[in-house]
Structure formats: C-alpha cells, structure tokens
Scaffold this active site. Sequence first.
Site, PDB file in Angstrom:
ATOM      1  N   LYS A 268       0.810  -1.108   0.107  1.00 34.32           N
ATOM      2  CA  LYS A 268      -0.099  -0.025  -0.101  1.00 34.32           C
ATOM      3  C   LYS A 268       0.882   1.281   0.138  1.00 34.32           C
ATOM      4  O   LYS A 268       1.851   1.555   0.924  1.00 34.32           O
ATOM      5  CB  LYS A 268      -0.870   0.107   1.122  1.00 34.32           C
ATOM      6  N   LYS A 280     -10.270  12.573   8.372  1.00 35.96           N
ATOM      7  CA  LYS A 280      -9.852  11.931   9.712  1.00 35.96           C
ATOM      8  C   LYS A 280      -9.650  13.395  10.682  1.00 35.96           C
ATOM      9  O   LYS A 280      -9.676  14.591  10.210  1.00 35.96           O
ATOM     10  CB  LYS A 280      -8.265  11.653   9.410  1.00 35.96           C
ATOM     11  N   ASP A 291       1.625   6.157   5.743  1.00 37.36           N
ATOM     12  CA  ASP A 291       0.381   5.099   5.193  1.00 37.36           C
ATOM     13  C   ASP A 291       1.192   4.414   3.746  1.00 37.36           C
ATOM     14  O   ASP A 291       0.294   3.864   3.150  1.00 37.36           O
ATOM     15  CB  ASP A 291      -0.702   5.948   4.904  1.00 37.36           C
ATOM     16  N   ASP A 350     -12.284   6.987   3.671  1.00 39.71           N
ATOM     17  CA  ASP A 350     -10.878   6.681   4.719  1.00 39.71           C
ATOM     18  C   ASP A 350     -10.601   5.390   4.438  1.00 39.71           C
ATOM     19  O   ASP A 350      -9.699   4.901   5.071  1.00 39.71           O
ATOM     20  CB  ASP A 350     -11.306   7.215   5.823  1.00 39.71           C
ATOM     21  N   ARG A 354      -7.919  -0.447   0.678  1.00 37.09           N
ATOM     22  CA  ARG A 354      -8.638  -1.536   0.137  1.00 37.09           C
ATOM     23  C   ARG A 354      -8.790  -1.312  -1.224  1.00 37.09           C
ATOM     24  O   ARG A 354      -8.926  -2.172  -2.147  1.00 37.09           O
ATOM     25  CB  ARG A 354      -9.866  -2.283   1.207  1.00 37.09           C
TER      26      ARG A 354
HETATM   27  N1  BES Z   1      -4.196   4.223   6.815  1.00 35.72           N
HETATM   28  C1  BES Z   1      -5.360   3.919   7.618  1.00 35.72           C
HETATM   29  C2  BES Z   1      -5.369   3.001   8.605  1.00 35.72           C
HETATM   30  C3  BES Z   1      -4.550   3.412   9.991  1.00 35.72           C
HETATM   31  C4  BES Z   1      -4.955   4.232  10.939  1.00 35.72           C
HETATM   32  C5  BES Z   1      -3.403   2.844  10.169  1.00 35.72           C
HETATM   33  C6  BES Z   1      -4.291   4.478  12.083  1.00 35.72           C
HETATM   34  C7  BES Z   1      -2.641   3.276  11.533  1.00 35.72           C
HETATM   35  C8  BES Z   1      -3.169   3.889  12.067  1.00 35.72           C
HETATM   36  C9  BES Z   1      -6.730   3.527   6.721  1.00 35.72           C
HETATM   37  O1  BES Z   1      -6.507   4.164   5.570  1.00 35.72           O
HETATM   38  C10 BES Z   1      -8.138   3.891   7.458  1.00 35.72           C
HETATM   39  O2  BES Z   1      -8.008   5.277   7.603  1.00 35.72           O
HETATM   40  N2  BES Z   1      -8.628   2.947   7.744  1.00 35.72           N
HETATM   41  C11 BES Z   1      -9.958   3.354   8.479  1.00 35.72           C
HETATM   42  C12 BES Z   1     -10.836   2.150   7.917  1.00 35.72           C
HETATM   43  C13 BES Z   1     -12.459   2.525   8.338  1.00 35.72           C
HETATM   44  C14 BES Z   1     -12.980   3.629   7.754  1.00 35.72           C
HETATM   45  C15 BES Z   1     -12.996   1.254   7.872  1.00 35.72           C
HETATM   46  C16 BES Z   1      -9.552   2.980  10.001  1.00 35.72           C
HETATM   47  O3  BES Z   1      -8.965   2.254  10.411  1.00 35.72           O
HETATM   48  O4  BES Z   1     -10.306   3.967  10.790  1.00 35.72           O
HETATM   49 ZN    ZN Z   2      -5.040   4.646   4.899  1.00 30.99          ZN
HETATM   50 MN    MN Z   3      -7.549   5.936   5.503  1.00 32.40          MN
END
Ligand code: BES
Ligand code: ZN
Ligand code: MN
Length: 504
Positions: A268, A280, A291, A350, A354
């Site tokens: 990724k 966020k 990321d 966010d 995926r």
């Molecule tokens: N890059 C983030 C995941 C992440 C968050 C990694 C904090 C490390 C620390 C990912 O793209 C993301 O934002 N995921 C969301 C998914 C949700 C919206 C289903 C998350 O984890 O809140």
């Molecule tokens: Zn992310």
């Molecule tokens: Mn995200």
Amino acid sequence: MVTFTYQKKAPAGDKLGALVLFFAEGELNPPEGLPPALARVMRQAVQLGEFGGKSGQTQLLLTSPQSVADTVPRLLLIGLGPPDKLDREALRRAAGRAGQQLNKLNLERAGLWMPAAAGAAPAAELAAVLAEGALLGAYTFNSYKEKGAAAETPKAELKHLTLYDPAGGSSAESMHLGVLRGEAVNLARNLGNQPPNAMTPTQLAVEARDLAKRRGLKVKVLERADMERLGMGMFLGVAKGSREPPKLIVLEYRPRKKSKHSLVFVGKGITFDSGGISLKPGAAMDEMKFDMCGAAAVMGAMEGIGRLKPAVNVVGMIPACENLPDGGAVKPGDILKSYTGKHVEVLNTDAEGRLILGDALAYGIERYKPHAVIDLATLTGACVIALGHYATGAVGNNEPLMDKVVQAGRASGDIVWPLPNFPEYEESLKGKYGDLQNIGTKEGGAITGGLFLKNFVGEVPWAHLDIAGTAWGVKNIGHIPNEGATGVGVCLLMDLVLAWNGLS
Ligand code: BES
Ligand code: ZN
Ligand code: MN
C-alpha cells in the site's frame, strides 16, 4: 552510513572510539584476550553493581586514565539477559542497543567483540545477526536537521564498525549478509520517514527506478492514462481528490536461471492519508505520511532480493497515490467499477487502502499469474487496537501459505499473528447498491478490512499483512528506533523468498 569489517582476532592495538562487549546475566567475566587494563574497568563496573548483563541494559565506561585509553577510550557494556533465553532475536536486539548507543557518542570508529553466544544462533551466522542488529540500531533519520545542532546528532557520526571474532566461528560473508539485510530495512525506513511533501507517488516512482537500475531489476510505472485504459476504477477513485498523479509501480526480479516459482508482493502506497471527504480528525494526522509503509516494505524487499538473487521470480507492485479531499474527490455513496468489473460502493472515503490494493492485486494476479501473492498495508486502525505494536495481523485464503508467512515472521523477527477469516465476517461487506461496499463491521475491523481484498484475488493463495501497528510507533526494541518507520516486512519478505520452495 555505517561500513563494517570482520576480523578473526582480538582488537589489540586498533584505534577505536569505543569497544562493545556483550554479557549474559551471571556470565560477567571479561572475554579471554581483553587487555588487562580494560578488563579491570569492566570488572569494577560489575563489582560496583553498575552492570549485571540484564536484557536491555547498556553501560558506558570511560577507560581513562589507563594507558590503553589512547586506543580504546570507551567501553560499552551490553546486557544479553538470561543465558537460557538468549536466542537470535535477543542477540539482534542487543546488537541494536549497541548501535543505538554508539550513535549517540561523539565517535566515528568502534569495535564490537562478538560474544560466544552458543545456542542463540549457529556460530557461523553470528556475524550476520550482530551486523544486522547493529546497523538497524544505529539508524537515524536526520536529513532535515542541522548536523551537530541537537543532542541526538553528535558532531562525529558512527561511520565504521569492526566485528572482532577471536573465536573465529563466523565469517565476513555472514557479516555481509547481515549488512545487506540491514541496508534493505533502512532503505524502507528512509522512504517511510520522508515527509509527505517529499515522498509523493511521483517520488516513489523515481526511487523505484533508481532501485531497479542499481539492482538490475525491470521497472514499469503505469500512469493515470494506463489505469484508465485498464479500468482500475477503485484506484483512480481514491486518486481523484489529489493534484499529485497516481502511479502503479511494478518492479520485476527474474533469477538468471529460469525458475518455476513466482511470487507477487503488493504494498500500500498512500503517501498521505487525510481520509478524503470522510476527513480524519486533526490529532496525529501527520502520522498518515506512514501510510506508504507497505510500499516501503516492498521496495526494501526488492532491494534485498536484487542483491541476494534467490531462485524465485518476484514481482513487487506499489499502487501509490494521495487520499485528499478536493472538489473532484470521491464521495461517500459514489460507486466505483473495479478492475475486475465488480462495483464497489464507497461508504467511507477513509477506507481507501483496500480500494487501491484491490485493483493492484487483481491486475497483478492476472498479469503475472503468481503461485502466491502477499500484500502489506497499514490498512486499519482496528489492527492496532487488536494487536498493538508488536505483531502484524494477517488474513488469508490459504493455510499452507499462512504457515509459511508465520514461519518467515518468526525467522525474521517480523512477528505475524493470523486472524480468523470465517465467512461470517464477509457478510457485512455486501453492498446495498453495488456488489460490495468498502466498509464492513467495525468490530473486527482488521478482519473485515482484510477480507474485502479477498474479493479481488480469486483462487490464488493470498495473505494480507496489516502492518498498521508495526510500521511505526514501536517502542523499546533494541534494533528499532523509538521514533518513525520500522521497516517492518522487509526481512519477512526476504526470508519468505529465501525459504520458498512452492506450496505443498
Ligand atoms: N491508513 C488508515 C489506517 C490506519 C489508521 C493505520 C491509524 C494506522 C493508524 C486507513 O486508510 C484507514 O483510515 N482505515 C480506516 C478504515 C475504516 C474507515 C473502516 C480506519 O482504520 O479507521
Ligand atoms: Zn490509509
Ligand atoms: Mn484511510
């Protein structure tokens, strides 16, 4: 940059800024051949109770005013912990502490007296473990700091480390292997630590081209127009909200002798994740420069693989873009058509990782027909909640592959923890208006996030590694910096490739 030398002798007479000595608990005798003046200083530290060989313990001693002070003015004692718990990882961490401490000292050259760590690792491999650990521990990221201005950037920088192996059980070849591994990990760390205005998708592609040239790999970078032609609607959807053009970077390693084995790694590469329209919160949003640590892991692994030249075909793929909210950005409710043709309703912008990975996985599998595919991604905050910072979460569709990944995790120290993949978890990913939606239940979010990808890999053995907790924020491990990118995944992928002999 630290360079290494291996010597089958004691450091007699060599001019060193410091000499590192390792001791296990209860085994506090100076190594045979240590000059008596140095042995005295060391013994005194033990007698005074300043050093006992405990795991993680470090003790700096100034040897002055002994006559040997001109050659070795500092001794650095490092604890190995209880001898019966001394394994390869403990040794690597101890060497990491040594590297960390040496870097804080105002010196350029140091020596490391290799411990007789029988049982921890085969003697022949000792130099590899120690060199890898020391190089990883000595890592710093100071590109944007004036030299010598801060306490953590001393005037003199550690430039050279000699491994002394008077017992002679190891070899220079072993040491070079450890250095190679350490350099591959540090490359990944450098990519991860760069600020997001520097490490853009375009810059990642530049770095990939450099790497390919350096290591004799093939490189291809698909541009937005290529992705439009191929129909990568999920990837393009995420990229739409940014002015930085997306890149799909492909690095190909082919062994000189034809091999029947082939693997694809996908990392990724979100070079900054603001969340997009599903923005966020502001706190710690800067950390979303990390990321792209999945991408960094794949780059580091390809660097190492290009040098190790294993008998396996390996393709490293990096979908790279920013996730930003401008007027053209993808919106909650938008439906995107994926590379495979499946339609995906974006309920949360966010959950972008995926989307880009789904298209990259499907394309990579169709194009390269690998025997197995592994993706690495900072995919979910839920994985950090589930496992914390000391294990990578894993989801997959094939047990023999998962076993191999777990095994490579153990061998490398990049610990992998399989998560359940019951079909029940997939229910919540079914779409209301499309085939799929991009978020499932937030309970078990690391699993539902991982299983979204399962829809894009077909029947190919696949493992997804969620490195959200392990890619940064790891504390108190000797060879890992307490701040910034860890380089997780690089050693795991290298070890997986080196041990690869197909799936039974
Ligand atoms: N890059 C983030 C995941 C992440 C968050 C990694 C904090 C490390 C620390 C990912 O793209 C993301 O934002 N995921 C969301 C998914 C949700 C919206 C289903 C998350 O984890 O809140
Ligand atoms: Zn992310
Ligand atoms: Mn995200």
